[in-house]
Motif scaffolding. Structure first.
Motif, short mmCIF file in Angstrom:
data_model
loop_
_atom_site.label_atom_id
_atom_site.label_comp_id
_atom_site.label_asym_id
_atom_site.label_seq_id
_atom_site.Cartn_x
_atom_site.Cartn_y
_atom_site.Cartn_z
N VAL A 133 28.61 53.25 24.23
CA VAL A 133 28.99 51.98 24.84
C VAL A 133 27.74 51.15 25.11
O VAL A 133 27.71 49.93 24.85
N ALA A 134 26.69 51.79 25.60
CA ALA A 134 25.44 51.07 25.85
C ALA A 134 24.91 50.44 24.58
O ALA A 134 24.47 49.27 24.57
N ASP A 135 24.95 51.18 23.47
CA ASP A 135 24.45 50.65 22.19
C ASP A 135 25.33 49.52 21.67
O ASP A 135 24.84 48.49 21.19
N LEU A 136 26.64 49.69 21.75
CA LEU A 136 27.56 48.67 21.27
C LEU A 136 27.41 47.38 22.06
O LEU A 136 27.37 46.28 21.49
N VAL A 137 27.32 47.50 23.38
CA VAL A 137 27.19 46.32 24.22
C VAL A 137 25.85 45.62 23.96
O VAL A 137 25.78 44.39 23.88
N ALA A 138 24.79 46.40 23.79
CA ALA A 138 23.48 45.81 23.50
C ALA A 138 23.48 45.05 22.19
O ALA A 138 22.74 44.07 22.01
N ASP A 139 24.36 45.46 21.26
CA ASP A 139 24.45 44.80 19.97
C ASP A 139 25.46 43.65 19.97
O ASP A 139 25.74 43.06 18.93
N GLY A 140 26.05 43.35 21.15
CA GLY A 140 26.93 42.20 21.26
C GLY A 140 28.41 42.50 21.20
O GLY A 140 29.23 41.57 21.21
N ARG A 141 28.80 43.75 21.11
CA ARG A 141 30.23 44.10 21.02
C ARG A 141 30.84 44.11 22.41
O ARG A 141 30.27 44.64 23.36
N HIS A 142 32.01 43.53 22.56
CA HIS A 142 32.74 43.59 23.81
C HIS A 142 33.47 44.92 23.90
O HIS A 142 34.22 45.29 22.99
N VAL A 143 33.26 45.64 25.00
CA VAL A 143 33.86 46.95 25.19
C VAL A 143 34.54 47.00 26.55
O VAL A 143 33.98 46.53 27.56
N VAL A 144 35.74 47.56 26.59
CA VAL A 144 36.43 47.87 27.84
C VAL A 144 36.66 49.37 27.86
O VAL A 144 37.14 49.94 26.87
N VAL A 145 36.31 50.00 28.96
CA VAL A 145 36.50 51.44 29.12
C VAL A 145 37.69 51.69 30.03
O VAL A 145 37.83 51.04 31.08
#
Length: 314
Positions: free
Chosen positions: A34-46
């Motif tokens: 999640v940290a990597d995806l968010v840093a790359d601009g992806r919106h994530v909901v857990v």
């Protein structure tokens, strides 16, 4: 990190990640992903569950966890008032706070939310359930559970747009007949499905097995994908026990707008990225929704969703 399946993550749909609550599920890999995806601009909901910790909390308070069988054969927790108090302590109080802290420690600007906060997850409270005890059908009253009928997508969209990563869990906002709200239990897999459908997001259901097995006793028989109604029927027929609820949740997410759902192993390296890149069992929207039909209005989607509700509601 490049986005899964090509392109940048900023150009991809949001991802809803459901982290299982079983003791065998280690969230460490998911937190890093999640940290990597968010840093790359992806919106994530857990979205997270917590059945093991809920049971431990109930036991610590001197009570016994109680599970009942519905008239349709689905086993679920019976949540009376005392159990609901322990459930809220464990889920919204302990687990959500601890998981949010882990994400923030990993550099994710995480915001913890229960389904009650901002009316994130809401629907009518169910105060009685039909159960089977010793082969006889009975009505059990005093239940605190509900079926999600509304997701506050605007709340999630606003947080995501501001750079936050929502970390969500039951309880949900149970609507009473007098318009008051009572915190009630709801299944975390189905909560994740409701969120994914509301956001038109890809859904990754992380668990402690590698996917849906054609032979439930053989981990070498993972079903890679289902892209047609026949493929989905094969997945549904193979799913047993807890996996049946995940397949049910997958169907609900797809009929409400999610483009695909992946059931995958939480305990492998880079579990979310690996799932988005093809590991686990991928169920495509075309497997449950006819081409050109909307999830709510399409004939196939509506029938499947109604059946899913009946399976849980008895």
């Amino acid at each position: 990190m490049s986005g899964a399946n090509g392109g940048s993550d900023a150009d991809s749909p949001p991802v809803v990640v459901k982290i299982g609550g079983a003791k065998a599920v280690d969230p460490a890999g998911a937190i890093g992903d999640v940290a990597d995806l968010v840093a790359d601009g992806r919106h994530v909901v857990v979205v997270h569950g917590g059945s093991t910790v809920v049971d431990e909390t109930i036991t610590r308070l001197g009570m016994e966890p109680e599970y009942v069988e519905s008239a349709s054969g689905v086993t679920g927790r019976f949540t009376d008032a005392e159990t609901m108090e322990a459930f809220t302590m464990a889920m919204a109080g302990k687990l959500n706070t601890e998981l949010t802290a882990l994400f923030r420690s990993a550099g994710v600007d995480a915001v913890g939310l229960s389904g009650v906060d901002g009316g994130l997850l809401s629907g009518p409270r169910k105060s009685a359930v039909r159960v089977v005890e010793n082969g006889k059908k009975k009505i059990r009253r005093g239940e605190h559970s509900g079926r999600i009928e509304s997701v506050n997508a605007d709340l999630l969209d606003g947080l995501l747009a501001d750079g936050y990563t929502p970390v969500c869990s039951p309880p949900m906002a149970g609507e009473e007949s007098d318009d008051t709200i009572t915190p009630v239990n709801t299944d975390a897999d189905r909560a994740a499905a409701a969120v994914a459908g509301a956001l038109d997001a890809e859904l990754v259901l992380l668990t402690d097995v590698a996917g849906v097995y054609a032979d439930p006793d053989d981990p070498e028989t993972v079903i890679d994908s289902a892209a047609t109604p026949a493929g989905f029927e094969s997945v549904k027929s193979a799913a047993e026990g807890f996996m049946g609820k995940k397949v049910m949740a997958a169907r609900e997410a797809l009929t409400e707008g999610a483009p695909r759902v992946i059931v995958a192993d939480a305990n492998v390296e880079n579990p979310i990225v690996s799932a988005l890149d093809g590991t686990g069992t991928t169920i495509e929207r075309a497997a449950v929704v006819e081409d050109g039909a909307s999830g709510a209005d399409g004939e196939n989607g509506a029938d499947e969703n109604a059946e899913a509700k009946a399976e849980v509601d008895g």
